[in-house]
Design a protein around this motif. Structure first.
Motif, PDB file in Angstrom:
ATOM      1  N   UNK A 210      -7.515  -9.431   9.138  1.00 10.22           N
ATOM      2  CA  UNK A 210      -6.753  -8.868   9.325  1.00 10.22           C
ATOM      3  C   UNK A 210      -5.991  -8.010   8.093  1.00 10.22           C
ATOM      4  N   UNK A 211      -6.069  -8.483   6.926  1.00  5.85           N
ATOM      5  CA  UNK A 211      -5.738  -6.993   5.607  1.00  5.85           C
ATOM      6  C   UNK A 211      -7.398  -6.842   4.546  1.00  5.85           C
ATOM      7  N   UNK A 212      -8.139  -6.227   5.948  1.00  6.86           N
ATOM      8  CA  UNK A 212      -9.106  -5.815   4.841  1.00  6.86           C
ATOM      9  C   UNK A 212      -9.172  -4.259   5.481  1.00  6.86           C
ATOM     10  N   UNK A 213      -7.993  -4.034   6.418  1.00  5.64           N
ATOM     11  CA  UNK A 213      -7.944  -2.932   6.609  1.00  5.64           C
ATOM     12  C   UNK A 213      -6.870  -2.358   6.011  1.00  5.64           C
ATOM     13  N   UNK A 214      -5.677  -3.576   5.307  1.00  2.00           N
ATOM     14  CA  UNK A 214      -4.102  -3.115   4.891  1.00  2.00           C
ATOM     15  C   UNK A 214      -3.206  -3.674   5.724  1.00  2.00           C
ATOM     16  N   UNK A 215      -3.251  -4.214   6.859  1.00  2.00           N
ATOM     17  CA  UNK A 215      -2.760  -4.351   7.851  1.00  2.00           C
ATOM     18  C   UNK A 215      -1.314  -5.610   7.197  1.00  2.00           C
TER      19      UNK A 215
ATOM     20  N   UNK B 249       3.069   6.519  11.666  1.00  2.00           N
ATOM     21  CA  UNK B 249       2.374   6.147  12.322  1.00  2.00           C
ATOM     22  C   UNK B 249       1.710   4.880  12.313  1.00  2.00           C
ATOM     23  N   UNK B 250       2.496   3.766  13.255  1.00  2.00           N
ATOM     24  CA  UNK B 250       2.245   2.131  12.989  1.00  2.00           C
ATOM     25  C   UNK B 250       0.800   2.613  13.903  1.00  2.00           C
ATOM     26  N   UNK B 251      -0.027   1.654  13.357  1.00  2.00           N
ATOM     27  CA  UNK B 251      -1.533   1.023  14.029  1.00  2.00           C
ATOM     28  C   UNK B 251      -1.287  -0.440  14.003  1.00  2.00           C
ATOM     29  N   UNK B 252      -1.249  -0.906  14.727  1.00  2.00           N
ATOM     30  CA  UNK B 252      -1.179  -2.338  15.395  1.00  2.00           C
ATOM     31  C   UNK B 252      -3.355  -2.729  15.369  1.00  2.00           C
ATOM     32  N   UNK B 253      -2.966  -3.681  13.924  1.00  2.00           N
ATOM     33  CA  UNK B 253      -4.509  -3.787  14.105  1.00  2.00           C
ATOM     34  C   UNK B 253      -4.764  -5.838  14.348  1.00  2.00           C
ATOM     35  N   UNK B 254      -5.900  -6.366  15.237  1.00  2.00           N
ATOM     36  CA  UNK B 254      -5.631  -7.715  15.981  1.00  2.00           C
ATOM     37  C   UNK B 254      -6.816  -8.072  15.559  1.00  2.00           C
ATOM     38  N   UNK B 255      -7.248  -9.232  14.975  1.00  2.00           N
ATOM     39  CA  UNK B 255      -7.944 -10.259  15.069  1.00  2.00           C
ATOM     40  C   UNK B 255      -8.028 -11.506  15.707  1.00  2.00           C
ATOM     41  N   UNK B 256      -9.612 -12.006  16.213  1.00  2.00           N
ATOM     42  CA  UNK B 256      -9.314 -13.179  16.575  1.00  2.00           C
ATOM     43  C   UNK B 256     -10.763 -14.554  16.106  1.00  2.00           C
TER      44      UNK B 256
ATOM     45  N   UNK C  43       0.509  -4.804  11.364  1.00  2.00           N
ATOM     46  CA  UNK C  43       0.802  -3.452  11.775  1.00  2.00           C
ATOM     47  C   UNK C  43       0.729  -2.979  10.075  1.00  2.00           C
ATOM     48  N   UNK C  44       0.041  -1.029  10.273  1.00  2.00           N
ATOM     49  CA  UNK C  44      -0.389  -0.905   8.830  1.00  2.00           C
ATOM     50  C   UNK C  44      -0.023   0.379   9.188  1.00  2.00           C
TER      51      UNK C  44
ATOM     52  N   UNK D 186      -4.091   3.212   6.508  1.00  2.00           N
ATOM     53  CA  UNK D 186      -4.934   2.335   6.673  1.00  2.00           C
ATOM     54  C   UNK D 186      -6.776   2.074   5.245  1.00  2.00           C
ATOM     55  N   UNK D 187      -6.953   1.102   5.145  1.00  2.00           N
ATOM     56  CA  UNK D 187      -8.202   0.883   4.122  1.00  2.00           C
ATOM     57  C   UNK D 187      -9.504   0.627   4.588  1.00  2.00           C
TER      58      UNK D 187
END
Length: 345
Positions: free
Chosen positions: A95-100, A57-64, A163-164, A169-170
């Protein structure tokens, strides 16, 4: 027929300068290409082939984010090849704060006058940040906006997608009192609090080229030190053990950012004496006569990111981080409390 407009140029926008800038930046963009990147610069959209092999179940994570008024220091120093690292860092560290894992990055540069060599220098920094993060620079935009931005100034912002696996997901659901808080040192002020920095040092007028003994370099060099990118060591740690929470220490410092990752009924208990404060923050506090509470509520104070791990995994976490080139140290512990927050004692 080549695209050219004498009328547009008379209005302050030189189309050909944009083409030259793209040619100059291609060599830097090429460094960032990863297996999923498709195509090259010049299209209307950046393409990336997402490989989800082995993921359920891949989840996309975005940041700006942008670089902010730190750019004023770059203007004064006439040095433009590091702020791109800051731009990437502010996005991928979120983005990496949730493991992505960051996959792609796009930048946006808006300027008063497009100087191809300057734009290429900015993109050189963006590309270096992408290499450090393992993300492909798949596109961007350079906008020449005479009359809107001063001739020699620009703004820089970026956007990243990662993606994570959903089950990895953290979040803070496993956080417990007694968990260890680990600090990942910052490289300096990073890209936050520069409105206060500029006020304290009066950098609109001060000589940023002056050597400062406490810093071991010029003031401008210290302030332009790029934001540390933590992607690779943090993701390596997450492969080895459970990480209960991650905080990216940006504007708002300890008091604003650490509570964002805490579970209900938990507080972060940190000894002030255990924080390895960098000399630039000591100089800022002394010069500006800033209360310590405000310092910790504005700047990272030498801690760019915090990780929460089970207490019995803390020593191993430090070892894994060190093996991946990341210095780290014990910062405190998670304690029980009625309201999420930071106890700096």
């Amino acid at each position: 027929m080549k695209s050219y407009s004498e009328s547009y140029k008379a209005a302050g926008v030189d189309i050909t300068a944009g083409y030259t800038a793209v040619e100059l930046m291609k060599q830097h963009v090429a460094r960032t290409m990863t297996p999923g990147a498709i195509g090259s610069l010049g299209g209307f959209g950046g393409l990336f082939e997402l490989d989800v092999t082995g993921m359920q179940h891949p989840v996309l994570v975005s940041g700006t984010d942008g670089v902010g008024t730190k750019l004023k220091i770059a203007f004064l120093m006439d040095k433009h090849n590091t702020v791109g690292i800051d731009c990437v860092a502010m996005c991928v560290n979120d983005i990496i704060t949730c493991g992505a894992k960051p996959l792609v990055f796009l930048d946006y540069i808006a300027c008063g006058k497009l100087v191809p060599e300057k734009v290429a220098s900015i993109v050189e920094g963006v590309a270096e940040g992408c290499v450090q993060a393992g993300a492909a620079l798949v596109g961007g935009e350079t906008a020449e906006m005479p009359g809107f931005y001063p001739k020699n100034e620009y703004d820089l912002a970026g956007f990243s997608v990662g993606v994570v696996e959903k089950s990895r997901i953290v979040d803070n659901t496993q956080m417990r009192p007694g968990d260890a808080i680990i600090a990942l040192p910052s490289s300096g002020v990073h890209s936050n609090g520069f409105s206060l920095v500029r006020k304290i040092f009066n950098v609109e007028y001060a000589d940023v080229h002056n050597y400062v003994d406490e810093l071991g370099m010029t003031l401008g060099e210290a302030l332009l030190t790029p934001t540390k990118i933590y992607v690779k060591p943090v993701l390596a740690l997450m492969e080895k053990m459970p990480v209960h929470a991650v905080s990216h220490i940006t504007g708002g410092g300890f008091y604003e950012n650490i509570p964002r990752s805490l579970a209900a009924g938990c507080v972060a208990r940190i000894k002030r004496s255990d924080v390895r404060v960098l000399p630039v923050f000591e100089l800022l506090q002394k010069t500006g006569k800033i209360p310590e509470r405000d310092m910790f509520n504005t700047f990272n104070m030498g801690v760019g990111m915090t990780l929460v791990v089970p207490a019995d995994k803390a020593d191993e976490a430090l070892r894994v981080l060190a093996e991946n080139g990341q210095d780290a140290y014990f910062l405190g512990e998670i304690a029980q409390g009625e309201e999420k927050g930071v106890e700096l004692v």
